[in-house]
Design a protein around this motif. Structure first.
Motif, PDB file in Angstrom:
ATOM      1  N   UNK A   1      -2.488  -5.178  -6.884  1.00 15.14           N
ATOM      2  CA  UNK A   1      -3.609  -4.321  -7.242  1.00 15.14           C
ATOM      3  C   UNK A   1      -3.523  -3.000  -6.487  1.00 15.14           C
ATOM      4  N   UNK A   2      -3.216  -3.076  -5.191  1.00 18.81           N
ATOM      5  CA  UNK A   2      -3.100  -1.869  -4.374  1.00 18.81           C
ATOM      6  C   UNK A   2      -2.012  -0.943  -4.912  1.00 18.81           C
ATOM      7  N   UNK A   3      -0.853  -1.519  -5.231  1.00 18.59           N
ATOM      8  CA  UNK A   3       0.238  -0.706  -5.775  1.00 18.59           C
ATOM      9  C   UNK A   3      -0.176  -0.055  -7.081  1.00 18.59           C
ATOM     10  N   UNK A   4      -0.802  -0.839  -7.965  1.00 16.91           N
ATOM     11  CA  UNK A   4      -1.196  -0.322  -9.273  1.00 16.91           C
ATOM     12  C   UNK A   4      -2.243   0.782  -9.144  1.00 16.91           C
ATOM     13  N   UNK A   5      -3.294   0.524  -8.393  1.00 20.97           N
ATOM     14  CA  UNK A   5      -4.400   1.479  -8.318  1.00 20.97           C
ATOM     15  C   UNK A   5      -4.032   2.750  -7.552  1.00 20.97           C
ATOM     16  N   UNK A   6      -3.058   2.661  -6.648  1.00 19.81           N
ATOM     17  CA  UNK A   6      -2.721   3.826  -5.830  1.00 19.81           C
ATOM     18  C   UNK A   6      -1.564   4.653  -6.383  1.00 19.81           C
TER      19      UNK A   6
ATOM     20  N   UNK B   1       8.816  10.687  -3.204  1.00 21.16           N
ATOM     21  CA  UNK B   1       9.997  11.198  -2.511  1.00 21.16           C
ATOM     22  C   UNK B   1      11.260  10.485  -2.982  1.00 21.16           C
ATOM     23  N   UNK B   2      11.158   9.165  -3.125  1.00 20.65           N
ATOM     24  CA  UNK B   2      12.335   8.401  -3.507  1.00 20.65           C
ATOM     25  C   UNK B   2      12.752   8.713  -4.942  1.00 20.65           C
ATOM     26  N   UNK B   3      11.785   8.779  -5.859  1.00 18.27           N
ATOM     27  CA  UNK B   3      12.104   9.108  -7.248  1.00 18.27           C
ATOM     28  C   UNK B   3      12.719  10.501  -7.352  1.00 18.27           C
TER      29      UNK B   3
ATOM     30  N   UNK C   1       4.177  -3.139  -1.025  1.00 18.54           N
ATOM     31  CA  UNK C   1       3.457  -1.968  -1.516  1.00 18.54           C
ATOM     32  C   UNK C   1       4.103  -0.693  -0.976  1.00 18.54           C
ATOM     33  N   UNK C   2       4.288   0.258  -1.858  1.00 14.77           N
ATOM     34  CA  UNK C   2       4.821   1.559  -1.486  1.00 14.77           C
ATOM     35  C   UNK C   2       3.755   2.612  -1.802  1.00 14.77           C
ATOM     36  N   UNK C   3       3.433   3.454  -0.839  1.00 10.26           N
ATOM     37  CA  UNK C   3       2.415   4.461  -1.136  1.00 10.26           C
ATOM     38  C   UNK C   3       2.993   5.548  -2.038  1.00 10.26           C
ATOM     39  N   UNK C   4       2.113   6.353  -2.610  1.00 14.56           N
ATOM     40  CA  UNK C   4       2.530   7.322  -3.605  1.00 14.56           C
ATOM     41  C   UNK C   4       3.512   8.342  -3.035  1.00 14.56           C
TER      42      UNK C   4
END
Length: 229
Positions: free
Chosen positions: A80-85, A220-222, A212-215
């Motif tokens: 949920x955290x990954x999706x919502x953030x 940066x990675x993308x 979880x990875x923050x935005x």
């Protein structure tokens, strides 16, 4: 004496703040380093060669230079955290612009009583073109349906009665479990052992990342992957 104590306390607070900033920067660097260092146990793949992709469960262009598979459990708080953030920004900045082909993978964990049912509803909704609103309502209301078990009612809040009839018929048909099982088997091939786990494919290489990875880290990675094409 009080003045010295206050100065000492202020210095301690400044030091604590600097220490926290350092730790945050180190965590960000560590996440990027882990992404660059990781390699899967299977061969790197392009969008065309990735197995068992349900086009209803994928968003964006198949010709995108980066393919992202997200193994997720709708009852998982970290998912949920990954999706919502990150999801809205990922969709707006990378998927809709043709840079990323995003694949949702169902990976319901046995410890979660309602996660497989939620996966069934999401997959059924995807078959009628309603993946995005159903994903969003399931994650946004996770705590509520986790307590009540009312996945059906949660999904019905964003679909019309006619759409819900189609979703229920697809679930009743019993064909969705096999598709979910294929995602789970694929995840096991990648050695997924927690959710969320994100698999990045780009430039002939594959990078798995668990957790979880923050935005900011994801962006940066993308951007680094895209700059290497």
């Amino acid at each position: 004496m009080h003045r010295r104590a206050n100065i000492s306390r202020a210095r301690h607070l400044v030091l604590s703040g600097a220490t926290l900033l350092t730790l945050l920067l180190l965590a960000s660097l560590s996440a990027l380093t882990a992404l660059h260092a990781a390699r899967p146990h299977s061969m790197p793949q392009t969008a065309a060669s990735i197995p068992d992709v349900d086009p209803h469960e994928a968003l964006g262009s198949k010709s995108a230079p980066v393919v992202v598979e997200v193994f997720s459990d709708f009852q998982c708080p970290a998912c949920k955290t990954l999706f919502t953030s990150t999801n809205r920004q990922l969709m707006d900045n990378y998927v809709s612009t043709g840079k990323v082909y995003l694949i949702h993978r169902d990976f319901p964990l046995p410890m979660h009583a309602h996660s497989k049912v939620a996966a069934q509803y999401s997959r059924a909704a995807a078959q009628i073109g309603k993946l995005e609103p159903v994903e969003e309502v399931l994650f946004q209301n996770q705590e509520k349906w986790e307590q009540t078990g009312d996945v059906d009612g949660t999904v019905a809040s964003v679909l019309s009665p006619g759409e819900m009839a189609k979703v229920r018929a697809l679930i009743k048909g019993g064909t969705l479990d096999a598709a979910i099982a294929k995602d789970q088997a694929l995840g096991q091939g990648y050695r997924v052992n927690q959710t969320p786990t994100t698999i990045f494919h780009a430039n002939g290489q594959t990078f798995p990342y668990a957790g979880v990875m923050n935005w900011e880290i994801l962006k940066q990675f993308l951007d680094q992957l895209l700059s290497q094409k």
